[in-house]
Motif scaffolding. Structure first.
Motif, PDB file in Angstrom:
ATOM      1  N   VAL A 500       0.744  -1.047   0.063  1.00 44.96           N
ATOM      2  CA  VAL A 500      -0.247   0.081  -0.004  1.00 44.96           C
ATOM      3  C   VAL A 500       0.838   1.369   0.046  1.00 44.96           C
ATOM      4  CG1 VAL A 500      -1.713   1.312   1.106  1.00 44.96           C
ATOM      5  CG2 VAL A 500      -1.829  -1.132   1.124  1.00 44.96           C
ATOM      6  N   GLY A 501       1.858   1.185   0.728  1.00 46.29           N
ATOM      7  CA  GLY A 501       2.825   2.407   0.720  1.00 46.29           C
ATOM      8  C   GLY A 501       1.968   3.572   1.360  1.00 46.29           C
ATOM      9  N   SER A 502       2.365   4.758   0.822  1.00 47.39           N
ATOM     10  CA  SER A 502       1.711   6.005   1.298  1.00 47.39           C
ATOM     11  C   SER A 502       0.527   6.394   0.344  1.00 47.39           C
ATOM     12  CB  SER A 502       2.648   6.979   0.913  1.00 47.39           C
ATOM     13  OG  SER A 502       3.300   7.054  -0.274  1.00 47.39           O
ATOM     14  N   ALA A 503      -0.317   5.372  -0.180  1.00 51.10           N
ATOM     15  CA  ALA A 503      -1.154   5.742  -0.994  1.00 51.10           C
ATOM     16  C   ALA A 503      -2.263   6.669  -0.225  1.00 51.10           C
ATOM     17  CB  ALA A 503      -2.025   4.259  -1.365  1.00 51.10           C
ATOM     18  N   LEU A 504      -2.963   7.288  -0.957  1.00 52.62           N
ATOM     19  CA  LEU A 504      -3.979   8.493  -0.622  1.00 52.62           C
ATOM     20  C   LEU A 504      -5.262   7.589  -0.348  1.00 52.62           C
ATOM     21  CD1 LEU A 504      -5.199  11.121  -1.094  1.00 52.62           C
ATOM     22  CD2 LEU A 504      -6.099  10.361  -3.255  1.00 52.62           C
ATOM     23  N   VAL A 505      -5.808   8.018   0.962  1.00 49.64           N
ATOM     24  CA  VAL A 505      -7.195   7.564   1.543  1.00 49.64           C
ATOM     25  C   VAL A 505      -8.232   8.693   0.695  1.00 49.64           C
ATOM     26  CG1 VAL A 505      -8.433   7.555   3.513  1.00 49.64           C
ATOM     27  CG2 VAL A 505      -6.233   7.077   3.800  1.00 49.64           C
ATOM     28  N   LEU A 506      -9.152   7.895  -0.048  1.00 50.05           N
ATOM     29  CA  LEU A 506     -10.083   8.518  -0.546  1.00 50.05           C
ATOM     30  C   LEU A 506     -11.231   8.971   0.388  1.00 50.05           C
ATOM     31  CD1 LEU A 506     -10.221   5.886  -3.546  1.00 50.05           C
ATOM     32  CD2 LEU A 506      -9.268   7.989  -3.533  1.00 50.05           C
ATOM     33  N   THR A 507     -11.909  10.105  -0.010  1.00 46.87           N
ATOM     34  CA  THR A 507     -13.078  10.858   1.059  1.00 46.87           C
ATOM     35  C   THR A 507     -14.058  11.144   0.041  1.00 46.87           C
ATOM     36  OG1 THR A 507     -11.876  12.913   0.958  1.00 46.87           O
ATOM     37  CG2 THR A 507     -11.206  11.360   2.645  1.00 46.87           C
ATOM     38  N   ASP A 508     -14.982  11.553   0.609  1.00 46.22           N
ATOM     39  CA  ASP A 508     -16.260  12.314  -0.098  1.00 46.22           C
ATOM     40  C   ASP A 508     -15.751  13.503  -0.681  1.00 46.22           C
ATOM     41  OD1 ASP A 508     -17.730  10.142   0.333  1.00 46.22           O
ATOM     42  OD2 ASP A 508     -19.183  11.284   1.672  1.00 46.22           O
ATOM     43  N   ASP A 509     -14.666  14.009  -0.065  1.00 49.58           N
ATOM     44  CA  ASP A 509     -14.202  15.489  -0.614  1.00 49.58           C
ATOM     45  C   ASP A 509     -13.383  15.591  -1.757  1.00 49.58           C
ATOM     46  OD1 ASP A 509     -13.964  18.578  -0.231  1.00 49.58           O
ATOM     47  OD2 ASP A 509     -11.953  18.089   0.314  1.00 49.58           O
ATOM     48  N   TYR A 510     -12.448  13.911  -1.652  1.00 48.68           N
ATOM     49  CA  TYR A 510     -11.347  13.864  -2.957  1.00 48.68           C
ATOM     50  C   TYR A 510     -11.434  12.535  -3.322  1.00 48.68           C
ATOM     51  CZ  TYR A 510      -7.242  14.575  -5.470  1.00 48.68           C
ATOM     52  OH  TYR A 510      -5.935  14.574  -6.630  1.00 48.68           O
ATOM     53  N   ALA A 511     -11.983  12.004  -4.231  1.00 51.29           N
ATOM     54  CA  ALA A 511     -11.837  10.695  -4.713  1.00 51.29           C
ATOM     55  C   ALA A 511     -11.725  10.535  -6.424  1.00 51.29           C
ATOM     56  CB  ALA A 511     -13.116  10.032  -4.176  1.00 51.29           C
ATOM     57  N   PRO A 512     -10.560  10.900  -6.602  1.00 50.97           N
ATOM     58  CA  PRO A 512     -10.197  10.891  -8.204  1.00 50.97           C
ATOM     59  C   PRO A 512     -10.341   9.539  -8.726  1.00 50.97           C
ATOM     60  CG  PRO A 512      -8.226  11.478  -6.953  1.00 50.97           C
ATOM     61  CD  PRO A 512      -9.320  11.289  -6.046  1.00 50.97           C
ATOM     62  N   VAL A 513     -11.323   8.734  -8.501  1.00 49.72           N
ATOM     63  CA  VAL A 513     -11.200   7.226  -9.021  1.00 49.72           C
ATOM     64  C   VAL A 513     -10.695   7.195 -10.428  1.00 49.72           C
ATOM     65  CG1 VAL A 513     -12.454   5.164  -9.099  1.00 49.72           C
ATOM     66  CG2 VAL A 513     -12.724   6.484  -7.022  1.00 49.72           C
ATOM     67  N   ASP A 514     -11.338   7.962 -11.153  1.00 50.25           N
ATOM     68  CA  ASP A 514     -11.051   7.697 -12.824  1.00 50.25           C
ATOM     69  C   ASP A 514      -9.726   8.061 -13.105  1.00 50.25           C
ATOM     70  OD1 ASP A 514     -14.031   7.088 -14.265  1.00 50.25           O
ATOM     71  OD2 ASP A 514     -14.248   8.425 -12.689  1.00 50.25           O
ATOM     72  N   GLN A 515      -9.086   8.977 -12.538  1.00 52.29           N
ATOM     73  CA  GLN A 515      -7.626   9.435 -12.701  1.00 52.29           C
ATOM     74  C   GLN A 515      -6.814   8.445 -12.369  1.00 52.29           C
ATOM     75  OE1 GLN A 515     -10.103  11.239 -11.635  1.00 52.29           O
ATOM     76  NE2 GLN A 515     -10.224  12.680 -13.244  1.00 52.29           N
ATOM     77  N   LEU A 516      -7.024   7.864 -11.168  1.00 47.37           N
ATOM     78  CA  LEU A 516      -6.149   6.862 -10.297  1.00 47.37           C
ATOM     79  C   LEU A 516      -6.305   5.541 -10.964  1.00 47.37           C
ATOM     80  CD1 LEU A 516      -7.133   7.028  -6.743  1.00 47.37           C
ATOM     81  CD2 LEU A 516      -5.114   7.864  -7.610  1.00 47.37           C
ATOM     82  N   LEU A 517      -7.207   5.171 -11.903  1.00 43.62           N
ATOM     83  CA  LEU A 517      -7.282   3.960 -12.552  1.00 43.62           C
ATOM     84  C   LEU A 517      -6.638   4.385 -14.075  1.00 43.62           C
ATOM     85  CD1 LEU A 517     -11.032   2.817 -11.983  1.00 43.62           C
ATOM     86  CD2 LEU A 517      -9.185   1.525 -11.955  1.00 43.62           C
ATOM     87  N   ALA A 518      -6.368   5.604 -14.628  1.00 39.87           N
ATOM     88  CA  ALA A 518      -5.881   5.938 -15.920  1.00 39.87           C
ATOM     89  C   ALA A 518      -4.643   5.364 -15.794  1.00 39.87           C
ATOM     90  CB  ALA A 518      -5.818   7.204 -15.857  1.00 39.87           C
TER      91      ALA A 518
END
Length: 520
Positions: A500-518
């Motif tokens: 996992v490392g220092s991966a981002l915790v997704l929140t309702d305020d910031y969840a760039p799912v499509d960009q992370l999947l690119a």
């Protein structure tokens, strides 16, 4: 004092270019209708375009953004071109052809997208933009040209310019709003995309022909044109409509959210595959609900087998139904299990009843609605097993992937219960790492099940996140996995932390799912 010679004259003034006459203004009611109708037609096209391209390039943020962007570009170009033509030609002679040509372009859109979609299938940005442009640009640009043509005709009194432009602009906006709401709430749910587009094409053609007839009676213009041209346009429209009926159709049915098809397995007479937007979504054996075909369903079954021995009933909550494969497995292996399935697409529930052997009752309750909204109404500590398997095409909807959603799931899950979440990701695996960090921010114990090749960032794959507030029986799960899928890996503890490392915790305020999947 001498006077200038009589034969010397002042230099002639350069003649001003006369503005072409526009003829009589249209009746206010007709002008309002044309602007309302053409603006609304653009928004119908924009809404349906997402349904047309979805089976080939998915329904992601990039695809949605492309549809909006291309439609706006078409509106801008069409309005600009319409205004330019209105200053150079009599608008009365251009209005009817613009509507008829828009109708023909709309009729041709469907076969063009379906044939081109087979070639451009996939998620490449260039392919998405090209396919969306083929679906939207030409008819939308032609329709956007109508408003400036009408405005030019109505500007007979320069003292009322602001009033005329403002009124027609407002009417056009109202047409777009009305069409958006009508299409999204009614048309898409009630009619196939083919029917919507061909009906729109027919309506545009009839309005254009009717308007041409009316304008010729009111004031002769250069509208009619050569008979051969009119015949060619009519033939082109008929060809477009005809191609729509024979173009390859990836759908058996269109639900409110999906292009869906059920395919028989040629190697297993009772096997059925559910395809959503042309992606393999679920597999069901009509004769044997214990049969799990896809790897990720085997992993879910393995976790359930360890969490509750065969025969022990469960209270299970499923976020996403699809083909209802896992609920069927739990019912078959643990009679008396209560499965509650939150499925946003009521059409899939009905399709499951018709073709996939889904039988609702005391052991299977299907609730149609958004899982994020519905899970909030579930009692605290009410479920032994929560299965997250909701997708928009191949993407977990962002609002189901945040820490706030994980907190709701943890609240619903009993202290010794288990949450499993199916995720699809591709190298460099930014989304699965972020989702592991997100689930780990709420659940005390987390593990990951995935193929070794996917963990090594050599290929895309399904990943299964396992979370619980109680210590996970990692070795027992690993032993069960070795029986159902010997090649799969299970990460936990320090090994998972390193992944996992220092991966981002997704929140309702910031969840760039499509960009992370690119893909990088």
């Amino acid at each position: 004092m001498s006077s200038p010679p009589s034969d010397v004259t002042a230099p002639p003034a350069s003649p001003a270019s006369p503005a072409p006459a526009t003829g009589r203004a249209l009746p206010n009611g007709l002008a309002a209708f044309l602007v309302f109708f053409s603006s609304g037609a653009v928004l119908v096209l924009e809404t349906v375009a997402l349904r047309l391209v979805g089976p080939y390039v998915g329904v992601t943020l990039q695809v949605t953004s492309s549809v909006i962007g291309i439609a706006l570009a078409a509106i801008a170009y069409g309005a600009w071109s319409g205004g330019w033509l209105a200053d150079r030609r009599n608008p009365r002679g251009l209005l009817a052809p613009a509507l008829v040509l828009a109708g023909i372009a709309t009729a041709i859109t469907l076969p063009v997208v379906r044939y081109a979609g087979e070639v451009l299938r996939g998620g490449a940005a260039s392919g998405i933009l090209l396919l969306v442009a083929l679906a939207v640009f030409v008819p939308a640009a032609l329709l956007a040209a109508v408003t400036p043509l009408v405005v030019k005709l109505q500007l007979a009194d320069l003292r009322r310019t602001g009033q005329v432009v403002g009124r027609l602009s407002g009417i056009g906006t109202l047409g777009g709003i009305t069409a958006t709401l009508l299409t999204g709430f009614v048309l898409v749910a009630a009619l196939r995309s083919t029917v919507i587009l061909l009906t729109l094409a027919l309506a545009l053609g009839l309005v254009g022909i009717g308007l041409g007839w009316y304008l010729r009676r009111q004031e002769p213009t250069d509208l009619p044109g050569p008979a051969r041209t009119r015949a060619a346009l009519a033939v082109l429209g008929l060809v477009g409509a005809g191609l729509s009926t024979v173009a390859p159709n990836p759908c058996d049915i269109e639900t409110a959210y999906h292009c869906a098809r059920v395919a028989a397995d040629p190697n297993r007479s009772t096997g059925r595959t559910l395809l959503l937007n042309s992606a393999h979504h679920s597999y069901v054996d009509l004769a044997d609900p214990k049969h799990l075909e896809y790897a990720y369903t085997k992993w879910i079954g393995a976790v359930a087998d360890v969490a509750a021995p065969t025969g022990q009933r469960l209270d299970a909550l499923h976020l996403g139904g699809g083909g209802f494969t896992v609920p069927g497995y739990l019912t078959a292996t643990r009679p008396g299990t209560e499965n509650v399935v939150f499925e946003i697409d009521g059409g899939l529930v009905e399709l499951g009843r018709q073709e996939l052997g889904v039988r609702t009752g005391p052991e299977l309750r299907a609730v149609v609605g958004d899982a994020r909204m519905l899970v909030a109404g579930e009692p605290t500590d009410s479920r032994d097993l929560v299965v997250g398997d909701a997708f928009g095409h191949l993407v977990v909807p962002w609002h189901l992937a945040t820490r706030e959603m994980a907190a709701e799931i943890r609240r619903v899950t009993r202290p010794g219960g288990v949450y499993v979440q199916n995720v699809i990701d591709y190298p460099p695996l930014r989304f699965i790492r972020a989702e592991l960090a997100t689930v780990g921010a709420e659940f005390r114990h987390v593990a990951l099940i995935a193929p070794p090749e996917a963990l090594a960032e050599q290929q895309g794959s399904n990943f299964l996140i396992v979370g619980s507030d109680a210590p996970l029986p990692v070795e027992a799960v690993r032993a069960r996995l070795s029986q159902v899928d010997p090649k799969v890996s299970l990460l936990s503890g320090a090994e998972l932390t390193e992944f996992v490392g220092s991966a981002l915790v997704l929140t309702d305020d910031y969840a760039p799912v499509d960009q992370l999947l690119a893909t990088a």
